[in-house]
Design a protein around this motif. Structure first.
Motif, PDB file in Angstrom:
ATOM      1  N   VAL A 102      83.248  70.092  -2.619  1.00  0.00           N
ATOM      2  CA  VAL A 102      84.706  70.579  -2.333  1.00  0.00           C
ATOM      3  C   VAL A 102      84.751  71.962  -1.379  1.00  0.00           C
ATOM      4  N   ASN A 103      83.681  72.099  -0.724  1.00  0.00           N
ATOM      5  CA  ASN A 103      83.915  73.345   0.225  1.00  0.00           C
ATOM      6  C   ASN A 103      84.613  72.809   1.412  1.00  0.00           C
ATOM      7  N   HIS A 104      84.616  71.479   1.653  1.00  0.00           N
ATOM      8  CA  HIS A 104      85.283  70.660   2.673  1.00  0.00           C
ATOM      9  C   HIS A 104      85.600  69.346   2.230  1.00  0.00           C
ATOM     10  N   THR A 105      86.580  68.699   3.152  1.00  0.00           N
ATOM     11  CA  THR A 105      86.520  67.227   2.852  1.00  0.00           C
ATOM     12  C   THR A 105      86.295  66.384   4.430  1.00  0.00           C
TER      13      THR A 105
ATOM     14  N   PHE B 273      94.114  65.760   4.571  1.00  0.00           N
ATOM     15  CA  PHE B 273      93.916  66.361   5.725  1.00  0.00           C
ATOM     16  C   PHE B 273      94.850  65.507   7.066  1.00  0.00           C
ATOM     17  N   ILE B 274      94.949  64.250   6.764  1.00  0.00           N
ATOM     18  CA  ILE B 274      95.876  63.402   7.503  1.00  0.00           C
ATOM     19  C   ILE B 274      97.434  63.929   7.434  1.00  0.00           C
ATOM     20  N   GLU B 275      97.738  64.469   6.342  1.00  0.00           N
ATOM     21  CA  GLU B 275      99.131  64.967   6.015  1.00  0.00           C
ATOM     22  C   GLU B 275      99.078  66.444   6.687  1.00  0.00           C
ATOM     23  N   ALA B 276      98.091  67.062   6.520  1.00  0.00           N
ATOM     24  CA  ALA B 276      98.028  68.524   6.947  1.00  0.00           C
ATOM     25  C   ALA B 276      98.199  68.667   8.653  1.00  0.00           C
TER      26      ALA B 276
ATOM     27  N   ASP C 157     104.758  72.824   8.831  1.00  0.00           N
ATOM     28  CA  ASP C 157     105.243  72.954   7.568  1.00  0.00           C
ATOM     29  C   ASP C 157     105.006  71.956   6.538  1.00  0.00           C
ATOM     30  N   ASN C 158     104.261  71.082   6.700  1.00  0.00           N
ATOM     31  CA  ASN C 158     103.843  69.888   5.833  1.00  0.00           C
ATOM     32  C   ASN C 158     103.246  70.657   4.616  1.00  0.00           C
ATOM     33  N   PRO C 159     103.523  70.151   3.413  1.00  0.00           N
ATOM     34  CA  PRO C 159     103.309  70.373   2.196  1.00  0.00           C
ATOM     35  C   PRO C 159     101.558  70.737   1.967  1.00  0.00           C
ATOM     36  N   TYR C 160     100.796  69.861   2.804  1.00  0.00           N
ATOM     37  CA  TYR C 160      99.450  69.952   2.726  1.00  0.00           C
ATOM     38  C   TYR C 160      98.773  70.715   3.768  1.00  0.00           C
ATOM     39  N   ARG C 161      99.731  71.376   4.494  1.00  0.00           N
ATOM     40  CA  ARG C 161      99.072  72.120   5.823  1.00  0.00           C
ATOM     41  C   ARG C 161      97.997  73.210   5.018  1.00  0.00           C
TER      42      ARG C 161
ATOM     43  N   GLN D 127      82.868  74.566   8.993  1.00  0.00           N
ATOM     44  CA  GLN D 127      81.530  75.188   8.871  1.00  0.00           C
ATOM     45  C   GLN D 127      80.714  74.313   9.230  1.00  0.00           C
ATOM     46  N   PHE D 128      80.711  72.944   9.016  1.00  0.00           N
ATOM     47  CA  PHE D 128      79.752  71.843   9.413  1.00  0.00           C
ATOM     48  C   PHE D 128      80.463  71.078  10.739  1.00  0.00           C
ATOM     49  N   SER D 129      80.268  69.812  10.498  1.00  0.00           N
ATOM     50  CA  SER D 129      80.891  68.883  11.407  1.00  0.00           C
ATOM     51  C   SER D 129      82.351  69.093  11.541  1.00  0.00           C
ATOM     52  N   LYS D 130      82.691  68.955  12.976  1.00  0.00           N
ATOM     53  CA  LYS D 130      84.300  69.157  13.091  1.00  0.00           C
ATOM     54  C   LYS D 130      85.105  68.105  12.241  1.00  0.00           C
ATOM     55  N   ARG D 131      84.368  66.877  11.756  1.00  0.00           N
ATOM     56  CA  ARG D 131      84.918  65.880  11.024  1.00  0.00           C
ATOM     57  C   ARG D 131      85.076  66.213   9.387  1.00  0.00           C
ATOM     58  N   GLN D 132      84.509  67.442   9.084  1.00  0.00           N
ATOM     59  CA  GLN D 132      84.250  68.304   7.616  1.00  0.00           C
ATOM     60  C   GLN D 132      85.201  69.675   7.668  1.00  0.00           C
ATOM     61  N   PRO D 133      86.746  69.133   7.718  1.00  0.00           N
ATOM     62  CA  PRO D 133      87.231  70.439   7.577  1.00  0.00           C
ATOM     63  C   PRO D 133      87.065  71.030   6.491  1.00  0.00           C
ATOM     64  N   ASP D 134      87.207  72.629   6.377  1.00  0.00           N
ATOM     65  CA  ASP D 134      87.054  73.368   5.090  1.00  0.00           C
ATOM     66  C   ASP D 134      88.236  73.361   4.486  1.00  0.00           C
ATOM     67  N   LEU D 135      88.105  73.416   3.060  1.00  0.00           N
ATOM     68  CA  LEU D 135      89.382  73.536   2.339  1.00  0.00           C
ATOM     69  C   LEU D 135      89.684  74.984   2.029  1.00  0.00           C
ATOM     70  N   ASN D 136      90.904  75.212   2.059  1.00  0.00           N
ATOM     71  CA  ASN D 136      91.334  76.443   1.671  1.00  0.00           C
ATOM     72  C   ASN D 136      91.606  76.845   0.064  1.00  0.00           C
ATOM     73  N   TRP D 137      90.605  77.544  -0.381  1.00  0.00           N
ATOM     74  CA  TRP D 137      90.381  77.757  -1.850  1.00  0.00           C
ATOM     75  C   TRP D 137      91.358  78.685  -2.234  1.00  0.00           C
ATOM     76  N   GLU D 138      91.850  79.716  -1.095  1.00  0.00           N
ATOM     77  CA  GLU D 138      92.914  80.575  -1.666  1.00  0.00           C
ATOM     78  C   GLU D 138      94.125  79.896  -2.046  1.00  0.00           C
ATOM     79  N   ASN D 139      94.330  78.540  -1.716  1.00  0.00           N
ATOM     80  CA  ASN D 139      95.596  77.968  -2.251  1.00  0.00           C
ATOM     81  C   ASN D 139      95.143  77.348  -3.486  1.00  0.00           C
ATOM     82  N   PRO D 140      96.252  77.945  -4.548  1.00  0.00           N
ATOM     83  CA  PRO D 140      96.062  77.256  -6.108  1.00  0.00           C
ATOM     84  C   PRO D 140      96.015  76.027  -6.181  1.00  0.00           C
ATOM     85  N   LYS D 141      96.966  75.504  -5.251  1.00  0.00           N
ATOM     86  CA  LYS D 141      97.001  74.118  -5.362  1.00  0.00           C
ATOM     87  C   LYS D 141      95.707  73.096  -5.180  1.00  0.00           C
ATOM     88  N   VAL D 142      94.967  73.822  -3.957  1.00  0.00           N
ATOM     89  CA  VAL D 142      93.637  73.134  -3.898  1.00  0.00           C
ATOM     90  C   VAL D 142      92.748  73.279  -5.380  1.00  0.00           C
TER      91      VAL D 142
END
Length: 554
Positions: free
Chosen positions: A106-109, A116-119, A124-128, A168-183
């Motif tokens: 859960v550091n990344h997806t 991420f597809i939505e983001a 201004d996408n809700p998942y950005r 932090q890893f592959s460019k196909r592994q974007p890091d999640l933003n753990w500062e977002n309470p929704k995450v």
């Protein structure tokens, strides 16, 4: 001497077996291991005696990083099977008193995760804000110079929205933003969904990175890390009797106590890697291995055993899916393969903590030396090979690093028998089989009462029978001996003496005065059992043994 006052947990005397699903057993013969294959081998694991399986990821994934890039946390990758088969695995394991610990990534997806597809659709996408985005610098360059652990920049430009996302890893592994309470809420909900299915807990991939402070380039142990874990504990597993272990390459003993002190309500334990990284080059890392130094290794073990003795818990391991085979790294994969594999098992399993066995370790599987870089599949090895050879590092030097420390050493298919492809699959395996499978395999091990397998089986049984192995104090001996790792475990008047020769030499070993002349019971040995100890004993190459005795009253 007082017994340890830790509150007893079911996982304290448990032994964990890690399965890397794509390399374990292929039931449908498509060249890829699967869940049905794991189910077919549960009786084998029950015979070994383990009570926990740590399952590397089986979730839906495009497999850019062999499943550590997840596109759906609540579905199973087609190559591994179905959700129904996963539920069946949990149920069948439970019948054999084995719990399944899932790999939590859960550091990344994956970049194919719906979030991420939505983001990527718009700013201004809700998942950005589920991910980490930054504007280019004024000259159009990357937001900062953070370098991905898999090579190249840690920033990838998204032309559609004109911003960079962080990985932090592959460019196909974007890091999640753990500062977002929704995450946090989404992850907690998903964890509870799995816990409700009856799993035995989570192994948490690179969990020390979720508190990252990207603009400061602080990745591990960020300011929010422990509050995030405490919130996770409270929202998910805190009131359930499960095992949680965090992968924490950055952990020191002080930090490990923050994770694993029961009073803090975080995790059961962490994987720390100091005993691994002491063998790496200070600048060039694992790709430039350093000579093995037993004194350094003993200091690390003693530090962790001592520091976590009363507040916290150790995980004990030699290898995993990211590390080389223990017998190749610390023992002798040739002449003394069996002796050194048993020695390494004894040295580790008598320590205080929860031992982890990586698939194939229990039969003494070894590293592999493929002829061509094209025979390798690991994204880390391949990316860094091409990056570094392009920068002038000689091909031969990079290959030696891969032969010694590359991740595919652990990922060659499990060696079940001497049939085609080691009995792993009748189809061509996703990764080539180690050619030595004709001699090193499960069938041969089960037919030999003196095999590495039965040594592991005995160690696991002893741990369940002898509370001193779980709760006894650790006392180091012979700190400065360059070839021998020796220690005592002590509980009340009970003692276990453990002596391990880490060399291919015969050694005349003068014993410390406090253990000369002891008479006890040899619990396990890889040569003839020792019972009585004189002033000096002779150790055979890679000899190891453990003797239980009662300390005479002073």
């Amino acid at each position: 001497m007082e017994s340890n006052v830790l509150t007893k947990k079911w996982w304290h005397d448990a032994v964990v077996y890690q399965i890397y699903p794509r390399s374990f057993c292929d039931a449908n013969n498509d060249g890829m291991g699967d869940i049905a294959g794991i189910i077919s081998k549960l009786d084998y694991l029950q015979q070994l005696g383990i009570n926990i399986i740590w399952l590397s990821p089986v979730y839906k994934s495009p497999m850019d990083d062999n499943g550590y890039d997840i596109s759906d946390y609540q579905d199973i990758a087609a190559e591994f099977g179905t959700l129904a088969e996963m539920e069946n695995l949990i149920a069948e394991a439970k019948k054999r008193d084995i719990r399944i610990v899932m790999d939590l990534v859960v550091n990344h997806t994956s970049d194919e995760h719906p979030w991420f597809i939505e983001a990527k659709k718009s700013k201004d996408n809700p998942y950005r804000d589920y991910y980490i985005w930054r504007q280019p610098q004024a000259d159009g360059s990357v937001p900062n110079d953070f370098h991905s652990y898999f090579g190249g920049s840690g920033w990838e430009f998204d032309a559609a929205t004109g911003e960079y996302y962080f990985h932090q890893f592959s460019k196909r592994q974007p890091d999640l933003n753990w500062e977002n309470p929704k995450v946090q809420e989404e992850v907690h909900k998903m964890m509870n969904w799995w816990l409700d299915k009856g799993i035995g807990g989570f192994r948490m991939d690179v969990i020390d990175l979720i508190g990252k402070e990207v603009d400061k380039k602080v990745m591990a142990n960020g300011a929010n890390l422990h509050p995030l874990l405490q919130a996770m504990n409270k929202a998910t597993f805190g009131d359930r009797d499960v095992l949680t272990v965090g992968e924490a390459w950055s952990a020191t003993p002080e930090i490990a106590k923050l994770y694993s002190n029961p009073a803090r309500d975080e995790l059961s334990m962490v994987f720390q890697f100091e005993h691994i990284t002491i063998g790496w080059h200070p600048q060039n890392g694992k790709w430039e291995p350093q000579p093995f130094d037993l004194i350094k290794l003993k200091k690390v073990f003693t530090k962790w055993q001592t520091e976590l003795s009363d507040s916290g818990w150790n995980s004990l391991f030699w290898d995993n899916h990211d590390l080389p085979r223990a017998v190749s790294k610390y023992g002798d994969p040739g002449k003394y393969r069996v002796e050194s594999a048993k020695m390494l098992a004894t040295a580790l399993h008598f320590l205080k903590g929860t031992p982890y066995i990586y698939q194939g370790e229990e039969i003494g599987m070894t590293n592999v030396r493929f002829d061509s870089i094209d025979d390798y599949q690991d994204i880390e090895s391949l990316n860094l090979y091409y990056e570094r050879t392009a920068a002038g590092v000689p091909h031969e030097q990079m290959m030696e690093g891969i032969y010694e420390n590359g991740r595919d050493n652990a990922r060659t298919p499990m060696q079940w028998n001497s049939d085609v492809n080691a009995g792993f699959s009748t189809a061509r395996p996703w990764l080539k089989v180690n050619p030595n499978y004709t001699g090193i395999n499960v069938q041969a091990a089960l037919n030999d009462p003196d095999s590495v397998f039965f040594h592991y089986q005995k160690l696991i049984k002893l741990r369940k029978e002898l509370p001193i192995m779980t709760y006894g104090q650790y006392i180091p001996l012979l700190d400065d001996h360059p070839d021998v790792f020796a220690y005592l475990r002590a509980q009340d008047d009970q003692r276990i003496l453990v002596i391990n020769n880490f060399s291919a030499k015969k050694i005349a070993l003068p014993l410390p005065a406090e253990i000369q002349g002891i008479q006890g019971k040899c619990l396990i040995s890889n040569y003839q059992p020792h019972q009585d100890l004189a002033e000096t004993i002779t150790l055979q190459p890679y000899e190891s043994f453990a003797i239980a005795y009662t300390q005479p009253a002073a």
